[in-house]
Design an enzyme around this catalytic site. Structure first.
Site, mmCIF file in Angstrom:
data_model
loop_
_atom_site.group_PDB
_atom_site.id
_atom_site.type_symbol
_atom_site.label_atom_id
_atom_site.label_comp_id
_atom_site.label_asym_id
_atom_site.label_seq_id
_atom_site.Cartn_x
_atom_site.Cartn_y
_atom_site.Cartn_z
ATOM 1 N N HIS A 1 -11.170 -2.276 3.626
ATOM 2 C CA HIS A 1 -11.078 -1.939 5.053
ATOM 3 C C HIS A 1 -11.795 -0.625 5.392
ATOM 4 O O HIS A 1 -11.831 -0.230 6.562
ATOM 5 C CB HIS A 1 -9.595 -1.846 5.435
ATOM 6 C CG HIS A 1 -8.901 -0.784 4.676
ATOM 7 N ND1 HIS A 1 -8.680 -0.847 3.303
ATOM 8 C CD2 HIS A 1 -8.437 0.415 5.060
ATOM 9 C CE1 HIS A 1 -8.095 0.259 2.905
ATOM 10 N NE2 HIS A 1 -7.938 1.043 3.953
ATOM 11 N N ASP A 2 -12.312 0.054 4.336
ATOM 12 C CA ASP A 2 -13.044 1.313 4.563
ATOM 13 C C ASP A 2 -14.547 1.147 4.385
ATOM 14 O O ASP A 2 -15.288 2.105 4.621
ATOM 15 C CB ASP A 2 -12.609 2.384 3.549
ATOM 16 C CG ASP A 2 -11.176 2.805 3.699
ATOM 17 O OD1 ASP A 2 -10.572 3.186 2.683
ATOM 18 O OD2 ASP A 2 -10.647 2.740 4.828
ATOM 19 N N ASP B 1 -2.782 4.898 -2.316
ATOM 20 C CA ASP B 1 -3.777 5.508 -1.438
ATOM 21 C C ASP B 1 -4.146 6.924 -1.906
ATOM 22 O O ASP B 1 -3.256 7.758 -2.072
ATOM 23 C CB ASP B 1 -3.155 5.591 -0.030
ATOM 24 C CG ASP B 1 -4.167 5.977 1.021
ATOM 25 O OD1 ASP B 1 -5.131 5.216 1.193
ATOM 26 O OD2 ASP B 1 -3.989 7.029 1.650
ATOM 27 N N ASP C 1 0.852 -1.183 0.000
ATOM 28 C CA ASP C 1 0.000 0.000 0.000
ATOM 29 C C ASP C 1 0.897 1.245 0.000
ATOM 30 O O ASP C 1 1.672 1.460 0.934
ATOM 31 C CB ASP C 1 -0.887 -0.010 1.261
ATOM 32 C CG ASP C 1 -2.214 0.677 1.020
ATOM 33 O OD1 ASP C 1 -3.260 0.115 1.407
ATOM 34 O OD2 ASP C 1 -2.199 1.775 0.420
ATOM 35 N N GLU D 1 -6.199 4.217 -5.891
ATOM 36 C CA GLU D 1 -7.458 4.452 -5.172
ATOM 37 C C GLU D 1 -7.861 5.883 -5.489
ATOM 38 O O GLU D 1 -7.123 6.812 -5.148
ATOM 39 C CB GLU D 1 -7.289 4.276 -3.665
ATOM 40 C CG GLU D 1 -8.615 4.343 -2.946
ATOM 41 C CD GLU D 1 -8.549 4.922 -1.550
ATOM 42 O OE1 GLU D 1 -7.588 5.645 -1.256
ATOM 43 O OE2 GLU D 1 -9.449 4.647 -0.752
HETATM 44 O O1 TEU Z 1 -9.139 6.092 1.968
HETATM 45 C C1 TEU Z 1 -9.496 7.232 1.201
HETATM 46 C C2 TEU Z 1 -10.846 7.654 1.533
HETATM 47 O O2 TEU Z 1 -11.337 8.647 1.065
HETATM 48 C C3 TEU Z 1 -11.540 6.802 2.517
HETATM 49 O O3 TEU Z 1 -11.162 7.395 3.742
HETATM 50 C C4 TEU Z 1 -12.997 6.767 2.292
HETATM 51 O O4 TEU Z 1 -13.423 7.794 1.479
HETATM 52 C C5 TEU Z 1 -13.652 6.945 3.611
HETATM 53 O O5 TEU Z 1 -12.919 6.172 4.539
HETATM 54 C C6 TEU Z 1 -15.057 6.448 3.510
HETATM 55 O O6 TEU Z 1 -15.639 6.693 4.761
HETATM 56 C C7 TEU Z 1 -7.740 5.859 2.052
HETATM 57 C C8 TEU Z 1 -7.555 4.633 2.930
HETATM 58 O O7 TEU Z 1 -8.167 3.510 2.286
HETATM 59 C C9 TEU Z 1 -8.192 4.913 4.255
HETATM 60 O O8 TEU Z 1 -8.148 3.753 5.102
HETATM 61 C C10 TEU Z 1 -7.426 6.047 4.913
HETATM 62 O O9 TEU Z 1 -8.074 6.396 6.122
HETATM 63 C C11 TEU Z 1 -7.381 7.276 3.994
HETATM 64 O O10 TEU Z 1 -7.100 6.985 2.638
HETATM 65 C C12 TEU Z 1 -6.270 8.205 4.453
HETATM 66 O O11 TEU Z 1 -5.040 7.555 4.217
#
Ligand code: TEU
Ligand code: CA
Length: 557
Positions: A330-331, A200, A99, A257
């Site tokens: 994971h989000d 990311d 990542d 992403e």
């Molecule tokens: O996520 C990007 C992001 O925008 C997410 O945070 C998503 O939109 C949000 O969590 C939905 O509620 C990436 C990573 O996947 C995330 O785990 C990180 O928190 C974020 O970037 C910051 O690095």
């Protein structure tokens, strides 16, 4: 055809290391724990493992706040453990994708510690510093994790930008020295034999000059800065430079992403002629059940809108670029609880969702536990939640006077900890011999790997079969996509076509039985050969079929 890239036929398994497998009883998943489960992943049949960040971090955002890009987080293990993971994965034909979090670092990263120490620091411009105006932040942007996107630092009386937590200062990609350091770090990891990068929020790295104020939307306390940092003016320049300087020298998978990317953007990002990234994670299908301004404003699934969205993406990238395919990460909350039915139809709907997604064109991503039909969780107390996004949102809405029960409803539906409860290896848990960093989902007693492997009708074996089918049949990787019954609110029915054959994918997203006429699918169903199904028998009639609750059926013609 052998000139095609390997990742078009691959299936990727995402591991959130903190919650995957704990080998030393401290309640935190780790690299030796992952190594001990590689045989399980080989049995599932996946080709690539994408690891959420394993670098040194204070864990403000569980590793998405990197303190040192060259050191493994001590809770996860050592660099020797990492090298052993690469070897053990390689021995099983598995690639490890890392990542890449380079939109921001931790505020404890040496660069930031230097940068904030003085306006004359060599690292000052590695980050985005601006003076406020009469003690107000430089603009009205809000952070994704609630509050202002600016934090004032007393040492130099200036504000720094953080689109995420205040411990995640945004890097300044206009600074060539910063970019050089990033490319050197990427090369270091690629030379260790990793299989690529998940990048990311990579389409946030270019910000519009001057960082203008955003529009304040109804009910929002801050301005929406996203038009000024999503798909910014230099994003293609930076991705092309990253490719030129680093990625083109390796045969690796890159997935960006990209919150806010549209199909048009993705055509530019993933067209191989543009030499940027191989594929992107879009968010449009993950926002179908969100209100206009925030995900916590939950709406029921509108299947017609979901189908239209998949059709838009399938058509836009067919023979132009490449799609990633995902329901979970994971989000995101767990899909069987979100778009399926995690009560009486949990296994059936989990299989239906898998078949519906894996029959589309693109590279599928399986998030840890999705192959078990793991569900969302409901913790009694906000103290049981660990995710900074959830905690900040809770505190800010309590301050605004929102009722706690309304806040908790949003957390139950969309909170990221839904995806972060430990993997359920056995009926007693099997994740750790200690106290897990976050509570297990109590339903581990019925949903777990032991049960799944023993039960030939489990969700696991549907995923295993889907992965096998992808290896066997070119149509899944190369066939064109054709949506049928676009306005049907319960059935998602589509075809995949090549010159030689066509496949009909029938899925029911409802708990009603729905009639399907063969004429509406331009097939004679009785000629169809069953490829995969989630009911153990089908009644195919002369005119059509009765599609049962959450039924999925793929017929080849
Ligand atoms: O996520 C990007 C992001 O925008 C997410 O945070 C998503 O939109 C949000 O969590 C939905 O509620 C990436 C990573 O996947 C995330 O785990 C990180 O928190 C974020 O970037 C910051 O690095
Ligand atoms: Ca551990």
């Amino acid at each position: 055809t052998n000139k095609e890239p390997w990742w078009k036929r691959s299936v990727v398994y995402q591991i959130y290391p903190r919650s995957f497998m704990d080998s030393n009883g401290d309640g935190i998943g780790d690299l030796p724990g992952i190594i001990s489960k590689l045989d399980y992943l080989q049995r599932l049949g996946v080709d690539v493992i994408w690891l959420s960040p394993v670098f040194d971090s204070p864990n403000d955002d569980n590793g998405y706040d990197i303190r040192d890009y060259r050191t493994i987080l001590d809770e996860f293990g050592t660099m020797e453990d990492f090298d052993r993971l690469i070897q053990e994965a390689d021995a099983r034909g598995l690639r490890i994708v890392m990542d890449l979090v380079v939109n921001h670092t931790s505020d404890e990263h040496a660069w930031f510690v230097e940068s904030k120490s003085s306006k004359d620091s060599k690292y000052r411009d590695y980050y985005i510093w601006k003076e406020g105006k009469n003690d107000q932040p430089p603009n009205n942007w809000g952070s994704v994790f609630s509050g202002s996107a600016w934090e004032k630092d007393e040492v130099t009386e200036s504000y720094y930008l953080h689109l995420f937590s205040k411990k995640q200062p945004d890097l300044n990609w206009e600074n060539k020295a910063l970019r050089d350091d990033i490319y050197e770090m990427m090369t270091y990891w690629l030379d260790k034999g990793i299989g690529g990068f998940r990048m990311d929020v990579i389409n946030f790295i270019s910000k519009v000059e001057g960082l203008p104020d955003g529009k304040v939307n109804p009910g929002q306390a801050y301005g929406d800065g996203s038009p000024y940092f999503i798909n910014g003016p230099k994003i293609h320049t930076h991705l092309k430079e990253m490719n030129e300087r680093v990625l083109q020298n390796y045969d690796v998978l890159t997935v960006g992403e990209m919150p806010g990317a549209t199909p048009k953007d993705a055509q530019l990002y993933t067209n191989p002629a543009n030499k940027e990234v191989n594929m992107v994670f879009t968010f449009e299908h993950m926002d179908i059940d969100s209100g206009p301004f925030e995900k916590w404003d939950v709406k029921p699934l509108d299947l017609v809108a979901l189908k239209q969205n998949f059709q838009k993406w399938q058509h836009a990238l067919h023979e132009v670029g490449w799609n990633s395919l995902y329901w979970n990460n994971h989000d995101q909350p767990r899909i069987v609880s979100r778009f399926g039915n995690d009560q009486e139809f949990r296994v059936t709907s989990a299989k239906m969702l898998a078949i519906c997604l894996h029959m589309l064109q693109g590279t599928p991503y399986i998030y840890q536990g999705e192959e078990l039909g793991m569900t969302n969780v409901k913790f009694d107390r906000i103290e049981d939640y660990k995710d900074i996004e959830t905690i900040n949102m809770y505190n800010s809405k309590i301050e605004q006077g929102v009722l706690e029960k309304d806040i908790m409803r949003g957390i139950y539906a969309k909170g990221r900890d839904n995806a972060r409860t430990p993997i359920q290896w056995t009926k007693d848990g099997g994740f750790t011999t200690g106290i897990p960093w976050i509570q297990m989902n109590p339903n581990t007693n019925e949903i777990n790997v032991d049960q799944a492997l023993d039960d030939k009708t489990s969700v696991f074996y549907t995923y295993q079969k889907l992965i096998e089918l992808r290896k066997e049949h070119d149509i899944i990787t190369y066939g064109s996509f054709h949506l049928l019954l676009p306005n049907n609110p319960s059935l998602f029915v589509y075809k995949r076509k090549t010159e030689k054959e066509e496949w009909l994918v029938i899925t029911n997203f409802s708990d009603n039985t729905e009639k399907l006429e063969w004429t509406s699918c331009e097939v004679d169903g009785l000629d169809g050969k069953v490829i995969i199904a989630n009911y153990d028998s089908q009644e195919l009639g002369e005119q059509g079929m009765n599609v049962r609750p959450y039924e999925a059926l793929v017929l080849a013609f």
